[in-house]
Design a protein around this motif. Sequence first.
Motif, PDB file in Angstrom:
ATOM      1  N   SER A 101       0.852  -1.258   0.056  1.00 24.66           N
ATOM      2  CA  SER A 101       0.025   0.121   0.006  1.00 24.66           C
ATOM      3  C   SER A 101       0.883   1.142  -0.121  1.00 24.66           C
ATOM      4  O   SER A 101       1.918   1.024  -0.126  1.00 24.66           O
ATOM      5  CB  SER A 101      -0.729   0.113   1.196  1.00 24.66           C
ATOM      6  N   GLY A 102       0.394   2.325   0.194  1.00 28.07           N
ATOM      7  CA  GLY A 102       0.983   3.624  -0.045  1.00 28.07           C
ATOM      8  C   GLY A 102       1.090   4.484  -1.234  1.00 28.07           C
ATOM      9  O   GLY A 102       0.308   4.010  -2.245  1.00 28.07           O
ATOM     10  N   PRO A 157       8.900  11.880   0.774  1.00 21.11           N
ATOM     11  CA  PRO A 157       8.197  13.040   0.430  1.00 21.11           C
ATOM     12  C   PRO A 157       8.721  14.200   0.030  1.00 21.11           C
ATOM     13  O   PRO A 157       8.557  15.118  -0.826  1.00 21.11           O
ATOM     14  CB  PRO A 157       7.081  13.227   1.500  1.00 21.11           C
ATOM     15  N   THR A 158      10.283  14.179   0.628  1.00 21.31           N
ATOM     16  CA  THR A 158      10.894  15.418   0.473  1.00 21.31           C
ATOM     17  C   THR A 158      11.969  15.611  -0.776  1.00 21.31           C
ATOM     18  O   THR A 158      12.706  16.519  -0.881  1.00 21.31           O
ATOM     19  CB  THR A 158      11.678  15.491   1.833  1.00 21.31           C
ATOM     20  N   ASP A 159      11.972  14.455  -1.364  1.00 22.76           N
ATOM     21  CA  ASP A 159      13.048  14.282  -2.553  1.00 22.76           C
ATOM     22  C   ASP A 159      12.660  15.304  -3.759  1.00 22.76           C
ATOM     23  O   ASP A 159      11.633  15.412  -4.007  1.00 22.76           O
ATOM     24  CB  ASP A 159      12.884  13.033  -3.042  1.00 22.76           C
ATOM     25  N   ALA A 181      11.410   2.442   7.018  1.00 23.41           N
ATOM     26  CA  ALA A 181      10.745   2.929   8.037  1.00 23.41           C
ATOM     27  C   ALA A 181      11.047   4.606   7.287  1.00 23.41           C
ATOM     28  O   ALA A 181      11.854   5.186   7.182  1.00 23.41           O
ATOM     29  CB  ALA A 181      11.275   2.937   9.164  1.00 23.41           C
ATOM     30  N   GLY A 182       9.876   5.202   7.451  1.00 20.64           N
ATOM     31  CA  GLY A 182       9.724   6.716   7.257  1.00 20.64           C
ATOM     32  C   GLY A 182       9.352   7.077   5.831  1.00 20.64           C
ATOM     33  O   GLY A 182       9.318   8.255   5.599  1.00 20.64           O
TER      34      GLY A 182
END
Length: 875
Positions: free
Chosen positions: A36-37, A112-114, A127-128
């Motif tokens: 998922s994700g 998300p920050t890439d 993780a993260g």
Amino acid sequence: GYIAGLPSPNRDYLSALYSPYNVQSILVTADDDNVSGVFRLAFRGHSTDDISVRATADDLRNALEMLPTVGSITVSKESFSNGFVWAVTFLTDYGNESSFGPIPSLSISINPTDMPDLFATEVTSVAGTSLLGTGARIAVNNELVAFKGYEQQKLTTQCKSTNGLLSGYFSLSIGNTRTKELPHDVSAMDLKRELENMRSIGEVKVLRRIKQSNQNAFEWTIIFLEKLGNVPMLSVHDHLACSDGSVGPFMYTVENAQGVLPRMDGPFAGEVELNALHYVGRNVISHTIRNLTRGMRYHFRVSAWNGYGESYGQSRHSTPATIIPVDKPGPPTSIHMTSVDNKTLKISWSAALSNGGFQGISKYSVELAENPSAYNEVQQITISASDSLSGKFKLGFDGSWTRLIPANADASQISSAITAMPNMGGISANTNQSGLNSSSWMITFEKNIGDLPLLTIDTAWLGENHISAEVVEIAPGRDIFSGDDHSTFKRTFTVEHTPEIQEIILESSANDMGGYFFIHFMGERSSNIHVDSDATTIQRVLEGVSTIDEVTVSIIPHTQDSISLYGQRWVVTFKSHRGDLPSLLVDSGSGPASTITTGGTLLGSSPLIRVETKEDGGIRTNFVTPSILNENKTYTTRISSLNGYSWSTPAHSKFGISPSKGVPSSPREVRVNVLSNTELGVSWKQPNFSGGDEVAGYKVQWDVDTKFDHSSATVRATQNSTDYFFVVRNLDPFESYFVRVIAYNAQGFSEPEIATHFLMYMNTIMISLIETGGNVDLTETFSIRYTSNQGIQRETNPISVYATSREVENELNIIGIDNAVSVDREDRSNVFDLSGIETNYFDIRYRLSLVGDQDISSISINDENLGSIVPSVDF
């Protein structure tokens, strides 16, 4: 049949030859069925928003096509145990001058920050990150490479020195055939035509590039699409001259890629032997290969045996190199006809649900015909009773039902009830019989076309004396297209590819714009283009990019918009490309190539260049008829789709329609710009369609919200005018306003068109650096931190407190903010400003104008090296 594959020791059949497209796969897998994700994809430096790992094929296609670097693509999806795979076919991207065929791989991020430069072709859940699941991972693979296996040869012309100017002609030959003399700078399309006139060559693709190191040097790449295998080198006949006096030759040929022939031993290979005695006397022999896989590309070869020896002679390979077994495409769906005015109709439809296994639809055939009354369906409704007729009944048609109708209804009541059904176009009803114990009506279907199903009757509400109810067909509806009736109007129109149109928009806040910039397209950069270039120069530079075949360029000055900005619009029409193209990207050296750029090599007051797609290339699914129709006639249409191989069965419109006068279409290109702190300038162009009556005027509305119940003004239409302008005055300088424009004629008001700002999504941020005690020693520096809404953080290099606006602008653009940034500088220090009004010992203000989608969470100042200077940021 065969999937063409390179010969290799490990029998790598997946390395398919002769594909016209690049295909990449995105594979999501996990150790358990719990993946998922979300993830993001990047292509050529631009990234998507979050994409669910369970996204549909359409979801993924829509996300990728939002990127300016991606043109037309198709996406398919397959699910399997513990994962998914999407196949992405790039229909309009085929590499650049370094290697025609391969394109960069899509890349992935689950962080998300890439930023795009940190994406990778394979990622694993940790993780993260945003990818969840036991051992979840995502990988991108290149499945097919465009033009792999075709021969590629490159021609280069240049003088010995970079200052020399080339002139003259050349010709090319292969075997005993030769082209005519060609100019030294022949276009890609003209060279293609000349080469294809040589019968031994067949179809080729030609791409031309102007070498940036020498603007009078050219390179042509020739891809042989039908002459397979290792093609002999083209011979050059050089009749060129150079102004520097150097002696030729001035033209060279090299082999970029050697053509190869496939081994016919792949997993889908097959063969058949034909008895030559069965074909004696035939000049052309044909044979049908059956049971092939739909949608798969196959290559064929034929060889002959004359009975001598134990082997066949030399093989002849197929032309074209590959072909796809396809079905007949599906017909268009949801055909809808609307009236534009009393002489014109608009026909729209949805694309076929099936392309028949091919990549897409190549054209539509739109047939339009007058439907004469003699072709109308006529049905008779009769109900009767043993005694007096009473009660009510309902009529049904193709799943819809009327309201309750009185048993003794007159013709108008019957007509009103039937035409109220959503699937009914229009009818006329006549009372055929009305008596104490029976009623009968004759129904003529005037708008529903063709042989129709019978109306049905629900008699549950009729009185107890009811004994019968029936509908009979008096005259079947006829299809005007299937007969040989030549007495009525019939026309056939073909809807084919429309070219992509993009605009390069140059703007500045004063009439002092200068400098130059570069264009990027599908990974290749142009030579520099000066902002004052004429259309011929712009066209020459664009066509000097090998990924751009043939374009036309026109220039529209901003003065036509009556807006107080300065600059021009360069309208670029791609004449030979097909489909929805990637966007042109602009680059002034101040940051990555994007659809917006500022600073860098651009000069002037807040100069800005941006790119907008005016019209996507591709096949339209609508058509406006010529204004030749009669408002007293009823028209019907049928539409067929072609997938390049066969036509679909035609789809018919359900209803006929008569053209009639109506309201105008919406005003075009409605734009607004700030003229002062209390004034807005609004400009627009007249509608495409007047509705049949002249446009009488326009209503300009403005408000602080989208209710538009605050203020408006009327602008009268002027004969022979296409462009209009209005100034909205006495506005509140502390409010933001919405503006829209509506056209009207004698029939009523058009749909409103919301005004867009010339610099959409502009946000202004003020950075102040202030020191009041006199303790500035000129060594202080600061840096600017940027945080996006996704949490992505970037920080500039150290910037001097005395930096110019250009230096600050370049630092901000270099860190890759999604917005283009324009910077203005104001020095209010006492040494320069003696007014004493809002001044300080040291007082520098930088006004940042961010243009583009607003993706700003915060902007802050790193003040570690500012000493006693106090920074502040005001949004």
